[in-house]
Design a protein around this motif. Structure first.
Motif, PDB file in Angstrom:
ATOM      1  N   ASP A 105      10.638   7.104   8.408  1.00 16.33           N
ATOM      2  CA  ASP A 105      10.050   7.460   7.024  1.00 16.33           C
ATOM      3  C   ASP A 105       9.143   6.516   6.298  1.00 16.33           C
ATOM      4  O   ASP A 105       7.964   6.660   5.952  1.00 16.33           O
ATOM      5  N   PHE A 106       9.391   5.167   7.022  1.00 16.22           N
ATOM      6  CA  PHE A 106       8.600   4.130   6.608  1.00 16.22           C
ATOM      7  C   PHE A 106       7.421   4.172   7.474  1.00 16.22           C
ATOM      8  O   PHE A 106       6.228   3.750   6.785  1.00 16.22           O
ATOM      9  N   ARG A 107       7.506   4.307   8.641  1.00 14.00           N
ATOM     10  CA  ARG A 107       6.284   4.696   9.360  1.00 14.00           C
ATOM     11  C   ARG A 107       5.365   5.665   8.925  1.00 14.00           C
ATOM     12  O   ARG A 107       4.006   5.550   8.988  1.00 14.00           O
ATOM     13  N   VAL A 108       5.979   6.703   8.642  1.00 15.21           N
ATOM     14  CA  VAL A 108       5.289   7.780   7.933  1.00 15.21           C
ATOM     15  C   VAL A 108       4.401   7.516   6.791  1.00 15.21           C
ATOM     16  O   VAL A 108       3.162   7.944   6.529  1.00 15.21           O
ATOM     17  N   VAL A 109       4.855   6.856   5.828  1.00 17.77           N
ATOM     18  CA  VAL A 109       4.435   6.579   4.450  1.00 17.77           C
ATOM     19  C   VAL A 109       3.653   5.169   4.527  1.00 17.77           C
ATOM     20  O   VAL A 109       3.061   4.716   3.761  1.00 17.77           O
ATOM     21  N   GLY A 110       3.756   4.185   5.606  1.00 15.33           N
ATOM     22  CA  GLY A 110       3.351   3.093   5.691  1.00 15.33           C
ATOM     23  C   GLY A 110       1.934   2.620   5.617  1.00 15.33           C
ATOM     24  O   GLY A 110       1.641   1.409   5.353  1.00 15.33           O
ATOM     25  N   ASN A 111       1.006   3.546   5.655  1.00 14.11           N
ATOM     26  CA  ASN A 111      -0.215   3.357   5.686  1.00 14.11           C
ATOM     27  C   ASN A 111      -1.017   3.391   4.343  1.00 14.11           C
ATOM     28  O   ASN A 111      -2.081   3.235   4.109  1.00 14.11           O
ATOM     29  N   HIS A 112      -0.163   3.041   3.122  1.00 19.26           N
ATOM     30  CA  HIS A 112      -0.669   3.051   1.923  1.00 19.26           C
ATOM     31  C   HIS A 112      -0.780   1.619   1.455  1.00 19.26           C
ATOM     32  O   HIS A 112      -0.167   0.731   1.626  1.00 19.26           O
ATOM     33  N   GLN A 113      -2.019   1.512   0.575  1.00 18.11           N
ATOM     34  CA  GLN A 113      -2.512   0.332   0.097  1.00 18.11           C
ATOM     35  C   GLN A 113      -1.593  -0.548  -0.613  1.00 18.11           C
ATOM     36  O   GLN A 113      -1.132  -1.584  -0.367  1.00 18.11           O
ATOM     37  N   SER A 114      -0.958   0.006  -1.682  1.00 17.82           N
ATOM     38  CA  SER A 114       0.007  -0.457  -2.531  1.00 17.82           C
ATOM     39  C   SER A 114       1.435  -0.289  -2.428  1.00 17.82           C
ATOM     40  O   SER A 114       1.762   0.894  -1.921  1.00 17.82           O
ATOM     41  N   GLN A 115       2.139  -1.178  -2.818  1.00 19.80           N
ATOM     42  CA  GLN A 115       3.774  -0.905  -2.898  1.00 19.80           C
ATOM     43  C   GLN A 115       3.974   0.246  -3.622  1.00 19.80           C
ATOM     44  O   GLN A 115       4.893   1.114  -3.320  1.00 19.80           O
ATOM     45  N   GLY A 116       3.344   0.358  -4.911  1.00 25.35           N
ATOM     46  CA  GLY A 116       3.505   1.528  -5.585  1.00 25.35           C
ATOM     47  C   GLY A 116       3.250   3.081  -5.106  1.00 25.35           C
ATOM     48  O   GLY A 116       4.014   3.851  -5.123  1.00 25.35           O
ATOM     49  N   GLU A 117       2.046   2.998  -4.287  1.00 22.89           N
ATOM     50  CA  GLU A 117       1.815   4.353  -3.512  1.00 22.89           C
ATOM     51  C   GLU A 117       2.818   4.561  -2.405  1.00 22.89           C
ATOM     52  O   GLU A 117       3.252   5.711  -2.034  1.00 22.89           O
TER      53      GLU A 117
END
Length: 73
Positions: free
Chosen positions: A24-36
Motif C-alpha cells: 500500500d505504501f509502495r502504491v501511494v509512495g510517489n506523492h510529494q507531501s506527507q499529507g498527500e
C-alpha cells in the motif's frame, strides 16, 4: 479493532479501514507531501475516493487519521 480492519464512522456511515501492507505504501509512495501520501493511503485502505476525503471537514477526517496511526503503532 477486529482482525486486520477497524470500523470508523464518517458522516454517519460506518467505513471499514484495513490494515496497511508494505505494498500500500509502495502504491501511494510517489506523492510529494506527507499529507498527500496520507490521503491517498486512507483512500486505498477504505475504498473512499480522494474527492470524498477532500470534502470532509477536519473533524470528520481526524478519526480516519487516528485509525491509520493505530495500525502504525
Amino acid at each position: 479493532m477486529m482482525g486486520n480492519t477497524v470500523e470508523v464512522e464518517v458522516k454517519g456511515k460506518k467505513v471499514q479501514m484495513r490494515e496497511p501492507k508494505v505494498r500500500d505504501f509502495r502504491v501511494v509512495g510517489n506523492h510529494q507531501s506527507q499529507g498527500e501520501l496520507e490521503v491517498h493511503l486512507i483512500a486505498n485502505l477504505t475504498g473512499l475516493t480522494v474527492k470524498e476525503l477532500d470534502d470532509l471537514t477536519m473533524k470528520e477526517y481526524t478519526p480516519l487519521q487516528k485509525a491509520l496511526e493505530g495500525f502504525q503503532s
